[in-house]
Design a protein around this motif. Structure first.
Motif, PDB file in Angstrom:
ATOM      1  N   GLY A   1       0.801  -1.222   0.000  1.00  0.00           N
ATOM      2  CA  GLY A   1       0.000   0.000   0.000  1.00  0.00           C
ATOM      3  C   GLY A   1       0.832   1.268   0.000  1.00  0.00           C
ATOM      4  O   GLY A   1       0.286   2.377  -0.053  1.00  0.00           O
ATOM      5  N   PHE A   2       2.164   1.125   0.052  1.00  0.00           N
ATOM      6  CA  PHE A   2       3.053   2.291   0.025  1.00  0.00           C
ATOM      7  C   PHE A   2       3.517   2.554  -1.402  1.00  0.00           C
ATOM      8  O   PHE A   2       3.594   1.648  -2.234  1.00  0.00           O
ATOM      9  CB  PHE A   2       4.280   2.052   0.910  1.00  0.00           C
TER      10      PHE A   2
ATOM     11  N   LEU B   1      23.718 -12.315   6.864  1.00  0.00           N
ATOM     12  CA  LEU B   1      25.131 -11.961   6.990  1.00  0.00           C
ATOM     13  C   LEU B   1      26.016 -13.201   7.019  1.00  0.00           C
ATOM     14  O   LEU B   1      27.176 -13.153   6.612  1.00  0.00           O
ATOM     15  CB  LEU B   1      25.356 -11.129   8.261  1.00  0.00           C
ATOM     16  N   SER B   2      25.456 -14.319   7.531  1.00  0.00           N
ATOM     17  CA  SER B   2      26.229 -15.574   7.559  1.00  0.00           C
ATOM     18  C   SER B   2      26.069 -16.374   6.271  1.00  0.00           C
ATOM     19  O   SER B   2      26.582 -17.480   6.159  1.00  0.00           O
ATOM     20  CB  SER B   2      25.789 -16.426   8.752  1.00  0.00           C
ATOM     21  N   GLY B   3      25.325 -15.812   5.297  1.00  0.00           N
ATOM     22  CA  GLY B   3      25.178 -16.479   4.009  1.00  0.00           C
ATOM     23  C   GLY B   3      24.018 -17.443   3.932  1.00  0.00           C
ATOM     24  O   GLY B   3      23.919 -18.198   2.965  1.00  0.00           O
ATOM     25  N   ALA B   4      23.108 -17.432   4.917  1.00  0.00           N
ATOM     26  CA  ALA B   4      22.003 -18.396   4.944  1.00  0.00           C
ATOM     27  C   ALA B   4      20.791 -17.861   4.194  1.00  0.00           C
ATOM     28  O   ALA B   4      20.483 -16.658   4.240  1.00  0.00           O
ATOM     29  CB  ALA B   4      21.626 -18.720   6.385  1.00  0.00           C
ATOM     30  N   SER B   5      20.084 -18.740   3.517  1.00  0.00           N
ATOM     31  CA  SER B   5      18.833 -18.419   2.833  1.00  0.00           C
ATOM     32  C   SER B   5      17.728 -19.269   3.432  1.00  0.00           C
ATOM     33  O   SER B   5      17.955 -20.409   3.821  1.00  0.00           O
ATOM     34  CB  SER B   5      18.942 -18.707   1.333  1.00  0.00           C
ATOM     35  N   ASP B   6      16.505 -18.709   3.499  1.00  0.00           N
ATOM     36  CA  ASP B   6      15.373 -19.497   3.986  1.00  0.00           C
ATOM     37  C   ASP B   6      14.066 -18.813   3.618  1.00  0.00           C
ATOM     38  O   ASP B   6      14.052 -17.719   3.056  1.00  0.00           O
ATOM     39  CB  ASP B   6      15.459 -19.719   5.504  1.00  0.00           C
ATOM     40  N   SER B   7      12.963 -19.502   3.932  1.00  0.00           N
ATOM     41  CA  SER B   7      11.624 -18.972   3.704  1.00  0.00           C
ATOM     42  C   SER B   7      10.874 -18.955   5.023  1.00  0.00           C
ATOM     43  O   SER B   7      11.067 -19.838   5.869  1.00  0.00           O
ATOM     44  CB  SER B   7      10.875 -19.824   2.673  1.00  0.00           C
ATOM     45  N   TYR B   8      10.003 -17.954   5.189  1.00  0.00           N
ATOM     46  CA  TYR B   8       9.257 -17.836   6.443  1.00  0.00           C
ATOM     47  C   TYR B   8       8.002 -17.002   6.211  1.00  0.00           C
ATOM     48  O   TYR B   8       7.856 -16.332   5.174  1.00  0.00           O
ATOM     49  CB  TYR B   8      10.124 -17.199   7.530  1.00  0.00           C
ATOM     50  N   GLU B   9       7.082 -17.077   7.156  1.00  0.00           N
ATOM     51  CA  GLU B   9       5.832 -16.328   7.071  1.00  0.00           C
ATOM     52  C   GLU B   9       5.826 -15.216   8.101  1.00  0.00           C
ATOM     53  O   GLU B   9       6.353 -15.381   9.206  1.00  0.00           O
ATOM     54  CB  GLU B   9       4.637 -17.245   7.321  1.00  0.00           C
ATOM     55  N   ILE B  10       5.224 -14.075   7.747  1.00  0.00           N
ATOM     56  CA  ILE B  10       5.055 -12.982   8.702  1.00  0.00           C
ATOM     57  C   ILE B  10       3.638 -12.422   8.566  1.00  0.00           C
ATOM     58  O   ILE B  10       2.993 -12.570   7.516  1.00  0.00           O
ATOM     59  CB  ILE B  10       6.080 -11.846   8.488  1.00  0.00           C
ATOM     60  N   GLU B  11       3.195 -11.813   9.650  1.00  0.00           N
ATOM     61  CA  GLU B  11       1.929 -11.084   9.609  1.00  0.00           C
ATOM     62  C   GLU B  11       2.262  -9.588   9.635  1.00  0.00           C
ATOM     63  O   GLU B  11       2.996  -9.121  10.503  1.00  0.00           O
ATOM     64  CB  GLU B  11       1.052 -11.449  10.803  1.00  0.00           C
ATOM     65  N   VAL B  12       1.772  -8.839   8.638  1.00  0.00           N
ATOM     66  CA  VAL B  12       2.151  -7.428   8.485  1.00  0.00           C
ATOM     67  C   VAL B  12       0.885  -6.611   8.274  1.00  0.00           C
ATOM     68  O   VAL B  12      -0.138  -7.104   7.778  1.00  0.00           O
ATOM     69  CB  VAL B  12       3.131  -7.278   7.289  1.00  0.00           C
ATOM     70  N   GLN B  13       0.984  -5.342   8.675  1.00  0.00           N
ATOM     71  CA  GLN B  13      -0.146  -4.423   8.505  1.00  0.00           C
ATOM     72  C   GLN B  13       0.143  -3.503   7.329  1.00  0.00           C
ATOM     73  O   GLN B  13       1.169  -2.815   7.302  1.00  0.00           O
ATOM     74  CB  GLN B  13      -0.360  -3.610   9.790  1.00  0.00           C
ATOM     75  N   SER B  14      -0.736  -3.536   6.332  1.00  0.00           N
ATOM     76  CA  SER B  14      -0.536  -2.673   5.167  1.00  0.00           C
ATOM     77  C   SER B  14      -0.836  -1.221   5.534  1.00  0.00           C
ATOM     78  O   SER B  14      -1.280  -0.914   6.650  1.00  0.00           O
ATOM     79  CB  SER B  14      -1.432  -3.133   4.016  1.00  0.00           C
ATOM     80  N   LYS B  15      -0.575  -0.328   4.584  1.00  0.00           N
ATOM     81  CA  LYS B  15      -0.734   1.113   4.871  1.00  0.00           C
ATOM     82  C   LYS B  15      -2.166   1.455   5.235  1.00  0.00           C
ATOM     83  O   LYS B  15      -2.410   2.341   6.070  1.00  0.00           O
ATOM     84  CB  LYS B  15      -0.287   1.911   3.640  1.00  0.00           C
TER      85      LYS B  15
ATOM     86  N   GLY C   1      -4.127  -0.292   6.991  1.00  0.00           N
ATOM     87  CA  GLY C   1      -4.487  -0.854   8.293  1.00  0.00           C
ATOM     88  C   GLY C   1      -4.964  -2.286   8.260  1.00  0.00           C
ATOM     89  O   GLY C   1      -5.256  -2.864   9.309  1.00  0.00           O
ATOM     90  N   ARG C   2      -5.020  -2.914   7.102  1.00  0.00           N
ATOM     91  CA  ARG C   2      -5.473  -4.301   7.015  1.00  0.00           C
ATOM     92  C   ARG C   2      -4.317  -5.245   7.357  1.00  0.00           C
ATOM     93  O   ARG C   2      -3.170  -4.999   6.977  1.00  0.00           O
ATOM     94  CB  ARG C   2      -5.987  -4.614   5.612  1.00  0.00           C
TER      95      ARG C   2
END
Length: 804
Positions: free
Chosen positions: A471-472, A502-516, A518-519
């Motif tokens: 939304g930004f 920084l240690s060269g690691a790659s991975d996948s993960y989930e996050i919960e975020v608030q869009s601009k 407010g959703r």
């Protein structure tokens, strides 16, 4: 209520009254017997007290004044008398309170005390009884007791007397010496150094490490002279050291010696010999500590070879290398360094040259000569590692310079300069930038959100899809710290992921975020480190996918699962309630049928009696059916317990519990395993199959055989019978609820469905092999990862293949 029911109830009441009167008469008789026994015991006790009083008066004058603690007790350990020393030792006074010596015995010595008391009663004396006793909550002591029996005039033992000696100190010293010896043995046997004990060049004892060093057994070493298996590394005065020690001239020495192994080879050791002398200065033993330094010596030789190889490698590197000591004198350089800066000299000839003025002399080769000199002075002053410092020469070449300070125990010892010609690489980078511009429009319009951040989490680039997701706008994101502008529910997650980058690691993960707007949105992020041309991590890149719709579906699924769990719980409770409510009228019917038979058995004809008998059988069948339904409803819902289950005992209990006709035998040819599982479920499992087998055997001699086979991942059990058999068309049907074969009224059609549910809970399979008229062979498996085998188990042959 009619007259017949009233008469039945009156008769039942009369029977209860008669039973109560009979119970009261029995209670009165038992009460009288108990009173008589109590009075007899009281009279016997008075006689014993009189006898003890007579003996006590005779012994008081002898024992009460002895220094050691003395105690007189009856044969139930109750103290009759004791002297002052005993009162002080036990911290009890029998004249003020009842003292029972059994209460002092430590739990570890209860059995030993009972055995000692029995020996005292048999022999008449007890010598050197040693045990630990508890004086108080904070105090335990060791005691030694010598005791003897006291007899009455009829030579019957009536009491015991004994002398108690506190041996706590002696036992503590003994335990300490034993512990110290044990510790010393452990240290010697587990020492990484070889340890030996010798006398006059003869080996008396050696630890396991020394025997492993040389490959000899302890018995073989006892017949070998120390000089036969060892020799100095170099022929010198050291060969006389052992003789000098034997003569008493030396008490200890250290030498580098060769020890010859049993296979003819040798090891190089650092050997320290110490003389153990007596009070007269004579040598009793020689103790040798042998450290195998063969590997260290080999490592020294390899280090020298490595230094030689390293010097050769540096000389032939494609990078210019210049090693300066703390005084800025050249310690090492290579041909490439001379070539880069057009130095017409051999690298060996430059060793020892002063580099203090080299910057001034070399600045003419660089586009910014003053900056070149100033930068060198700045680096040398800070003495911190500098990597990829870029230098541009006037001939168009581009060099990257690394500076590495060298410290030894925190003391500055010089520094290393390394110069790399990156001209080709820089040109390649320009080409990559052109390629980057080519694909930037593609990245900008990806359906996946793309973000690049530096090592401080400052946003460097975003594409259009990410702007739509968040939304930004692009200018609201670029140059901002990502964790500050994006409202993430877990504040610690993003910084921890950046550390991994920084240690060269790659991975996948989930996050919960608030869009601009407010959703709350759910993103799946695939993150990887970002590198520069030299392979250094300069940040991270993340690809974002909005999975909000999928997460909402997951939440709905979890909600449905919780509702289903609540529903299952309610159904289980309902099954229990229904079972109870159904069984109550069944019991009433059974009782009424019993009363009718008892009251009217003389009036009823055979048909009436058979009808009442059939009523009882139907009630029993109904009760069994209700019980089966309850078991079926809880077979795969109740929590599995885990305990040690001996399946041999389970089969034995089933033999005693279920009805087995006289012509049927249950056999277990080989011992069944002992496993960790839910005992109730295992009992149900075997009982339902065995019970099903015994009721379907019509031959004169019936056999039910239980066997087990072990595979890599599971147990397989077989229950085979020689009964009527099952037609193939019913092989699957029988494991469904209320499905049974034939007209056997004892079968509810639930047992095998319970078997199926239990086997499913242990991630196994159940199947049947049968032909009509030739018997039946039930097989089922349970997964090993859900049960564990006990140390006590044993079974048939272990197999690695699958049975189906």
């Amino acid at each position: 209520m009619d007259n017949k029911e009233i008469n039945l109830l009156k008769k039942a009441l009369e029977r209860q009254k008669k039973a109560r009167q009979q119970a009261e008469r029995i209670l009165e008789n038992k009460s009288k017997e108990l009173y008589d026994v109590t009075r007899h015991l009281k009279e016997t006790n008075n006689k014993l007290e009189n006898l003890l009083s007579e003996k006590t008066s005779e012994l008081d004058g002898v024992f009460m004044n002895i220094l050691d603690p003395y105690v007189l007790m009856d044969l139930q350990f109750n103290v009759i008398n004791m002297n002052t020393s005993a009162k002080e030792l036990l911290q009890k006074d029998h004249t003020k309170e009842n003292v029972n010596l059994a209460r002092f015995i430590h739990p570890d010595f209860q059995q030993y005390t009972l055995e000692s008391m029995q020996s005292l009663l048999e022999v008449g004396t007890l010598k050197n009884y040693r045990a630990k006793i508890i004086i108080s909550q904070e105090m335990e002591i060791w005691v030694q007791i010598n005791a003897s029996l006291i007899f009455n005039s009829q030579r019957k033992p009536i009491a015991a007397q004994g002398i108690i000696r506190d041996i706590t100190g002696e036992m503590e010293v003994k335990e300490l010496l034993g512990e110290q010896k044990k510790q010393l043995d452990i240290i010697v046997e587990n020492s990484p150094l070889g340890i030996l004990l010798a006398k006059d060049n003869k080996i008396i004892k050696a630890n396991e490490t020394f025997m492993q060093m040389l490959g000899y057994s302890h018995h073989e070493l006892m017949h070998i002279s120390l000089k036969d298996i060892s020799a100095p590394e170099e022929q010198s005065d050291s060969c006389m050291l052992l003789d000098q020690m034997n003569e008493g001239i030396l008490e200890e020495f250290t030498a580098i010696k060769k020890f010859f192994k049993k296979d003819g080879s040798f090891i190089l050791t650092k050997t320290r010999m110490n003389a153990v002398t007596n009070h007269q200065g004579e040598i009793n033993y020689q103790v040798g500590i042998i450290e195998d330094i063969s590997k260290e010596r080999k490592a020294e030789m390899e280090l020298k070879a490595s230094e030689s190889r390293l010097s050769t490698l540096i000389s032939n590197l494609h990078s210019g290398v210049l090693l300066e000591n703390e005084d800025r004198k050249i310690a090492l350089t290579n041909k490439m360094f001379c070539n880069l800066f057009n130095i017409p000299a051999n690298p060996e000839d430059l060793k020892g040259a002063d580099c203090s003025e080299s910057a001034e002399q070399s600045k003419v080769y660089f586009k910014n000569p003053d900056t070149f000199v100033k930068r060198i002075e700045e680096i040398l002053e800070q003495r911190e590692i500098v990597l990829s410092d870029e230098l541009e020469l006037i001939d168009g070449r581009i060099l990257e310079r690394d500076y590495i300070p060298i410290y030894n125990d925190g003391i500055y010892k010089g520094h290393l300069w390394a110069y790399h010609d990156v001209t080709i690489g820089k040109n390649y980078k320009k080409n990559l930038e052109a390629q980057r511009e080519k694909y930037s429009s593609i990245i900008a319009n990806m359906n996946l959100g793309l973000v690049e951040v530096d090592n401080n989490d400052v946003i460097q680039m975003v594409n259009q899809s990410f702007c739509q997701m968040s939304g930004f706008r692009e200018h609201e994101l670029v140059g901002k710290v990502a964790r500050d502008i994006l409202q993430v529910s877990n504040k610690e997650l993003i910084p921890s992921k950046n550390k991994r980058r920084l240690s060269g690691a790659s991975d996948s993960y989930e996050i919960e975020v608030q869009s601009k707007d407010g959703r709350n949105r759910h993103w799946l992020i695939s993150g990887a480190p970002r590198y520069n041309e030299s392979g250094t991590v300069i940040g991270s890149i993340g690809i974002h996918l909005d999975i909000t719709d999928q997460k909402n579906l997951e939440f709905q699924k979890e909600k449905l699962l919780k509702e289903l769990e609540i529903s299952n719980t309610g159904l289980q409770e309902y099954a229990h309630i229904v079972s109870h409510d159904l069984k109550s009228p069944l019991r009433s019917i059974s009782s009424l049928a019993t009363w009718l038979y008892e009251d009217y058995k003389d009036i009823l004809d055979e048909g009436g009696k058979q009808n009442l008998q059939m009523m009882q059988e139907k009630v029993a069948s109904m009760d069994k059916l209700i019980h089966g339904i309850l078991e079926y409803s809880t077979a795969n819902s109740s929590e599995l317990d885990s305990s040690t289950v001996n399946l041999n005992e389970v089969v034995s209990e089933i033999r005693e519990t279920i009805y087995i006709p006289e012509h049927v035998t249950i056999s277990v040819p080989e011992k069944l395993p002992v496993i960790q599982a839910d005992r109730t479920k295992m009992y149900q499992l075997f009982q339902n199959i065995i019970g099903n087998a015994v009721v379907h055997i019509e031959k004169k001699v019936g056999v039910v055989e239980v066997t087990a086979s072990e595979y890599d991942d599971f147990w397989e059990f077989s229950i085979k019978d020689n009964g009527v058999g099952i037609p193939e068309k019913f092989h699957k049907k029988i494991f469904k609820i209320f499905q049974s074969i034939g007209n056997n009224e004892r079968s509810t059609g639930i047992g095998l469905s319970i078997v199926k549910k239990i086997v499913d809970r242990y991630e196994g399979d159940v199947w049947v092999e049968s032909e009509e008229g030739k018997g039946t062979d039930f097989h089922f498996t349970i997964k090993k990862s859900l049960v564990s085998q006990s140390d006590e188990n044993c079974t048939g042959n272990k197999k690695a293949k699958q049975p189906f």
